[in-house]
Write a protein that holds these residues in place. Structure first.
Motif, PDB file in Angstrom:
ATOM      1  N   TYR A   1      66.108  79.244  79.423  1.00 58.46           N
ATOM      2  CA  TYR A   1      65.731  80.437  78.665  1.00 58.46           C
ATOM      3  C   TYR A   1      66.846  81.478  78.725  1.00 58.46           C
ATOM      4  CZ  TYR A   1      64.498  81.854  83.442  1.00 58.46           C
ATOM      5  OH  TYR A   1      64.536  82.097  84.794  1.00 58.46           O
ATOM      6  N   ILE A   2      66.851  82.352  77.730  1.00 58.93           N
ATOM      7  CA  ILE A   2      67.687  83.547  77.724  1.00 58.93           C
ATOM      8  C   ILE A   2      66.761  84.704  78.094  1.00 58.93           C
ATOM      9  CG2 ILE A   2      69.115  85.083  76.341  1.00 58.93           C
ATOM     10  CD1 ILE A   2      70.402  82.405  76.949  1.00 58.93           C
ATOM     11  N   GLY A   3      67.023  85.351  79.211  1.00 56.93           N
ATOM     12  CA  GLY A   3      66.053  86.284  79.779  1.00 56.93           C
ATOM     13  C   GLY A   3      66.125  87.713  79.286  1.00 56.93           C
ATOM     14  N   THR A   4      66.955  87.984  78.278  1.00 63.39           N
ATOM     15  CA  THR A   4      67.188  89.363  77.852  1.00 63.39           C
ATOM     16  C   THR A   4      65.902  90.087  77.463  1.00 63.39           C
ATOM     17  OG1 THR A   4      69.369  88.712  77.032  1.00 63.39           O
ATOM     18  CG2 THR A   4      68.503  90.826  76.278  1.00 63.39           C
ATOM     19  N   ARG A   5      65.043  89.436  76.703  1.00 59.85           N
ATOM     20  CA  ARG A   5      63.868  90.115  76.137  1.00 59.85           C
ATOM     21  C   ARG A   5      62.643  90.049  77.048  1.00 59.85           C
ATOM     22  NH1 ARG A   5      61.997  86.681  70.942  1.00 59.85           N
ATOM     23  NH2 ARG A   5      60.328  88.219  70.971  1.00 59.85           N
TER      24      ARG A   5
ATOM     25  N   LEU B   1      56.082  78.112  89.728  1.00 57.61           N
ATOM     26  CA  LEU B   1      57.522  78.191  89.512  1.00 57.61           C
ATOM     27  C   LEU B   1      58.313  77.793  90.747  1.00 57.61           C
ATOM     28  CD1 LEU B   1      57.487  81.656  87.714  1.00 57.61           C
ATOM     29  CD2 LEU B   1      57.749  79.434  86.610  1.00 57.61           C
ATOM     30  N   SER B   2      59.465  77.179  90.515  1.00 58.62           N
ATOM     31  CA  SER B   2      60.361  76.841  91.627  1.00 58.62           C
ATOM     32  C   SER B   2      61.246  78.017  92.002  1.00 58.62           C
ATOM     33  CB  SER B   2      61.249  75.652  91.243  1.00 58.62           C
ATOM     34  OG  SER B   2      62.124  76.003  90.176  1.00 58.62           O
ATOM     35  N   SER B   3      61.523  78.893  91.026  1.00 63.86           N
ATOM     36  CA  SER B   3      62.413  80.041  91.263  1.00 63.86           C
ATOM     37  C   SER B   3      61.903  81.225  90.457  1.00 63.86           C
ATOM     38  CB  SER B   3      63.847  79.704  90.829  1.00 63.86           C
ATOM     39  OG  SER B   3      64.313  78.535  91.473  1.00 63.86           O
ATOM     40  N   ARG B   4      62.043  82.420  91.032  1.00 61.70           N
ATOM     41  CA  ARG B   4      61.598  83.637  90.354  1.00 61.70           C
ATOM     42  C   ARG B   4      62.814  84.519  90.065  1.00 61.70           C
ATOM     43  NH1 ARG B   4      57.270  83.047  94.256  1.00 61.70           N
ATOM     44  NH2 ARG B   4      58.330  84.448  95.701  1.00 61.70           N
ATOM     45  N   THR B   5      63.222  84.555  88.816  1.00 63.84           N
ATOM     46  CA  THR B   5      64.366  85.368  88.437  1.00 63.84           C
ATOM     47  C   THR B   5      63.901  86.704  87.874  1.00 63.84           C
ATOM     48  OG1 THR B   5      64.436  84.338  86.249  1.00 63.84           O
ATOM     49  CG2 THR B   5      65.831  83.370  87.962  1.00 63.84           C
ATOM     50  N   ASP B   6      64.774  87.729  87.985  1.00 69.19           N
ATOM     51  CA  ASP B   6      64.423  89.080  87.563  1.00 69.19           C
ATOM     52  C   ASP B   6      64.586  89.253  86.060  1.00 69.19           C
ATOM     53  OD1 ASP B   6      63.985  89.753  90.226  1.00 69.19           O
ATOM     54  OD2 ASP B   6      66.081  90.323  90.540  1.00 69.19           O
ATOM     55  N   GLN B   7      64.191  90.415  85.606  1.00 68.94           N
ATOM     56  CA  GLN B   7      64.346  90.760  84.197  1.00 68.94           C
ATOM     57  C   GLN B   7      65.816  90.685  83.801  1.00 68.94           C
ATOM     58  OE1 GLN B   7      62.779  94.597  83.222  1.00 68.94           O
ATOM     59  NE2 GLN B   7      63.264  94.452  81.045  1.00 68.94           N
ATOM     60  N   GLY B   8      66.092  90.018  82.688  1.00 71.33           N
ATOM     61  CA  GLY B   8      67.452  89.938  82.179  1.00 71.33           C
ATOM     62  C   GLY B   8      68.251  88.748  82.658  1.00 71.33           C
ATOM     63  N   VAL B   9      67.789  88.048  83.715  1.00 71.42           N
ATOM     64  CA  VAL B   9      68.484  86.877  84.232  1.00 71.42           C
ATOM     65  C   VAL B   9      68.195  85.680  83.336  1.00 71.42           C
ATOM     66  CG1 VAL B   9      68.741  85.319  86.210  1.00 71.42           C
ATOM     67  CG2 VAL B   9      68.388  87.769  86.586  1.00 71.42           C
ATOM     68  N   HIS B  10      69.187  84.810  83.159  1.00 69.79           N
ATOM     69  CA  HIS B  10      69.048  83.636  82.299  1.00 69.79           C
ATOM     70  C   HIS B  10      68.946  82.361  83.140  1.00 69.79           C
ATOM     71  CE1 HIS B  10      70.457  86.664  79.526  1.00 69.79           C
ATOM     72  NE2 HIS B  10      71.654  86.703  80.109  1.00 69.79           N
ATOM     73  N   SER B  11      68.656  81.260  82.478  1.00 69.49           N
ATOM     74  CA  SER B  11      68.583  79.984  83.191  1.00 69.49           C
ATOM     75  C   SER B  11      69.000  78.835  82.280  1.00 69.49           C
ATOM     76  CB  SER B  11      67.152  79.735  83.704  1.00 69.49           C
ATOM     77  OG  SER B  11      67.057  78.451  84.292  1.00 69.49           O
ATOM     78  N   PHE B  12      69.888  77.999  82.794  1.00 67.60           N
ATOM     79  CA  PHE B  12      70.221  76.749  82.127  1.00 67.60           C
ATOM     80  C   PHE B  12      69.210  75.665  82.498  1.00 67.60           C
ATOM     81  CE2 PHE B  12      74.707  78.449  82.296  1.00 67.60           C
ATOM     82  CZ  PHE B  12      74.801  78.670  80.942  1.00 67.60           C
ATOM     83  N   LYS B  13      68.716  75.741  83.737  1.00 66.00           N
ATOM     84  CA  LYS B  13      67.764  74.725  84.182  1.00 66.00           C
ATOM     85  C   LYS B  13      66.921  75.279  85.320  1.00 66.00           C
ATOM     86  CE  LYS B  13      67.451  69.979  85.943  1.00 66.00           C
ATOM     87  NZ  LYS B  13      68.231  68.808  86.446  1.00 66.00           N
ATOM     88  N   SER B  14      65.677  75.579  85.008  1.00 61.23           N
ATOM     89  CA  SER B  14      64.698  75.962  86.016  1.00 61.23           C
ATOM     90  C   SER B  14      63.576  74.935  85.992  1.00 61.23           C
ATOM     91  CB  SER B  14      64.158  77.363  85.748  1.00 61.23           C
ATOM     92  OG  SER B  14      63.356  77.804  86.827  1.00 61.23           O
ATOM     93  N   SER B  15      62.599  75.078  86.877  1.00 53.45           N
ATOM     94  CA  SER B  15      61.530  74.082  86.929  1.00 53.45           C
ATOM     95  C   SER B  15      60.220  74.701  87.395  1.00 53.45           C
ATOM     96  CB  SER B  15      61.921  72.926  87.865  1.00 53.45           C
ATOM     97  OG  SER B  15      62.071  73.397  89.190  1.00 53.45           O
ATOM     98  N   ALA B  16      59.163  73.978  87.140  1.00 53.36           N
ATOM     99  CA  ALA B  16      57.826  74.383  87.579  1.00 53.36           C
ATOM    100  C   ALA B  16      56.918  73.172  87.501  1.00 53.36           C
ATOM    101  CB  ALA B  16      57.284  75.512  86.707  1.00 53.36           C
ATOM    102  N   HIS B  17      55.840  73.192  88.286  1.00 53.80           N
ATOM    103  CA  HIS B  17      54.862  72.114  88.167  1.00 53.80           C
ATOM    104  C   HIS B  17      53.511  72.699  87.757  1.00 53.80           C
ATOM    105  CE1 HIS B  17      53.566  73.227  92.359  1.00 53.80           C
ATOM    106  NE2 HIS B  17      52.381  72.812  91.900  1.00 53.80           N
ATOM    107  N   LEU B  18      52.681  71.864  87.170  1.00 51.18           N
ATOM    108  CA  LEU B  18      51.331  72.267  86.814  1.00 51.18           C
ATOM    109  C   LEU B  18      50.439  71.033  86.728  1.00 51.18           C
ATOM    110  CD1 LEU B  18      50.703  73.014  83.058  1.00 51.18           C
ATOM    111  CD2 LEU B  18      52.650  71.669  83.843  1.00 51.18           C
ATOM    112  N   ASP B  19      49.163  71.270  86.931  1.00 54.39           N
ATOM    113  CA  ASP B  19      48.158  70.224  86.744  1.00 54.39           C
ATOM    114  C   ASP B  19      47.547  70.396  85.361  1.00 54.39           C
ATOM    115  OD1 ASP B  19      48.487  69.154  89.330  1.00 54.39           O
ATOM    116  OD2 ASP B  19      47.191  70.699  90.171  1.00 54.39           O
ATOM    117  N   LEU B  20      47.545  69.322  84.605  1.00 55.47           N
ATOM    118  CA  LEU B  20      47.076  69.381  83.228  1.00 55.47           C
ATOM    119  C   LEU B  20      46.045  68.276  82.998  1.00 55.47           C
ATOM    120  CD1 LEU B  20      47.925  71.372  81.037  1.00 55.47           C
ATOM    121  CD2 LEU B  20      49.465  69.635  80.131  1.00 55.47           C
TER     122      LEU B  20
END
Length: 359
Positions: free
Chosen positions: A12-16, A58-77
């Motif tokens: 994601y691009i975290g700007t907004r 979430l695996s990582s919690r980034t602040d407002q405005g921070v971007h990510s090339f590859k983050s991760s999370a798990h969920l039960d669906l």
């Protein structure tokens, strides 16, 4: 009905966004949160019509405005149908594209039920991007020349316009101080969450190397690009951005090697050098995250695919009838998808936070 635990990879691009973590947490069932990356992903997952409320861990919690090339999370669906991970990625990305938000699922897989995206992470890699005005243009800076910034780099890189020299060799001299197991209390930002947390962290590596613009332009002649890579299992609140702030002041000869060493020798919030400012968030990227293949492996019994139950005396259908049934099903799904998408887009566009950004 199928209940599976999925591991999702996304960028994601975290700007907004107000950050990656969901902001509205008190009522997930009735309160969607399009102001955060997590909130939008959970809303997109709801379009799959699961029987449970999707909640990302979430695996990582980034602040407002921070971007990510590859983050991760798990969920039960829990879905009323079998959903291959590739199908999940395709459908979620279709919805995100229709909403015109800068988030993309880049992968998904089914993992064991005891897998935890945060606890099982073996390492995380971050990148901080700098662009420093070249020394031969310092005179222009003194004359208040307005240095342009490439449009592709707006809120993507930290541009430093300063009359101070930028000596990368001085930065390289202090980098060994950060490597290894250290008490990084001085480098942790103030946070009201979990104030009793241990500030001992192990950094595997930190380096500064020449970088480049995302897309070369004539404007690049004014700048030297630098990439700061950091590799560790976990980080403290604002630890990376405060570290980058220290390295910038070292390069500008505003603080010295001994000043940095003092912050490690005397780990305390009171040891922070007041000449240093925390680097802005828009230059920071979560670059990669890694897991042990053993933690991702499914038990052998999971591979036993349930065979569909067939009627012992099926009714024979002609080929034309089969084609007509399939055609009708596709048309029904298309109509239903368009209706859901239109409703979801309208809800997101009317959200107060996103509406204020567009203004």
């Amino acid at each position: 009905m199928t209940l599976n635990r999925y591991l999702l990879y996304f960028s994601y691009i975290g700007t907004r966004f107000r950050g990656v973590q969901r902001q509205l947490t008190y009522d997930m069932l009735h309160n969607d949160d399009p102001s955060s990356v997590q909130g939008l992903l959970e809303y997109a997952l709801k379009q799959l019509k699961p029987l449970n409320t999707p909640k990302l861990h979430l695996s990582s919690r980034t602040d407002q405005g921070v971007h990510s090339f590859k983050s991760s999370a798990h969920l039960d669906l829990e879905l009323p149908y079998t959903c291959h991970p590739n199908k999940l990625v395709f459908q979620v990305n279709n919805f995100l594209n229709s909403c015109e938000v800068p988030i993309k699922l880049i992968g998904a897989q089914i993992v064991p039920n005891d897998f935890n995206a945060r606890a099982c992470a073996k390492w995380r890699k971050y990148l901080y991007r700098l662009a420093v005005i070249k020394s031969e243009f310092k005179d222009l800076y003194a004359e208040r020349f307005v240095f342009p910034i490439p449009i592709t780099e707006v809120k993507r890189c930290y541009f430093i316009h300063s009359s101070h020299n930028f000596d990368v060799e001085l930065v390289k001299n202090v980098l060994p101080l950060f490597i290894g197991t250290k008490d990084f209390k001085t480098f942790m930002g103030k946070s009201g969450i979990n104030t009793e947390i241990s500030t001992i962290r192990t950094w595997n590596n930190i380096e500064i190397v020449p970088g480049r613009s995302f897309y070369p332009t004539d404007i690049d002649k004014y700048y030297n690009y630098w990439d700061i890579h950091i590799d560790a299992k976990s980080f403290l609140y604002k630890q990376i951005r405060r570290t980058v702030g220290v390295l910038i002041k070292v390069a500008q000869q505003i603080i010295t090697y001994d000043d940095v060493k003092y912050m490690f020798d005397n780990p305390s919030i009171n040891s922070w050098n007041t000449k240093v400012s925390t680097a802005p968030s828009h230059g920071l990227y979560l670059y990669d995250i890694g897991y042990d293949e053993k933690d991702l492996a499914l038990p052998l019994e999971y591979n036993k695919v349930e065979q569909p139950v067939h009627n012992e005396s099926p009714v024979e259908m002609t080929l034309d009838l089969k084609k007509e049934i399939v055609k009708q099903r596709i048309e029904n799904r298309r109509i239903a998808l368009e209706a859901r998408t239109a409703k979801s887009i309208e809800k997101i566009k009317n959200h107060e936070f996103l509406r204020s950004i567009k203004k």
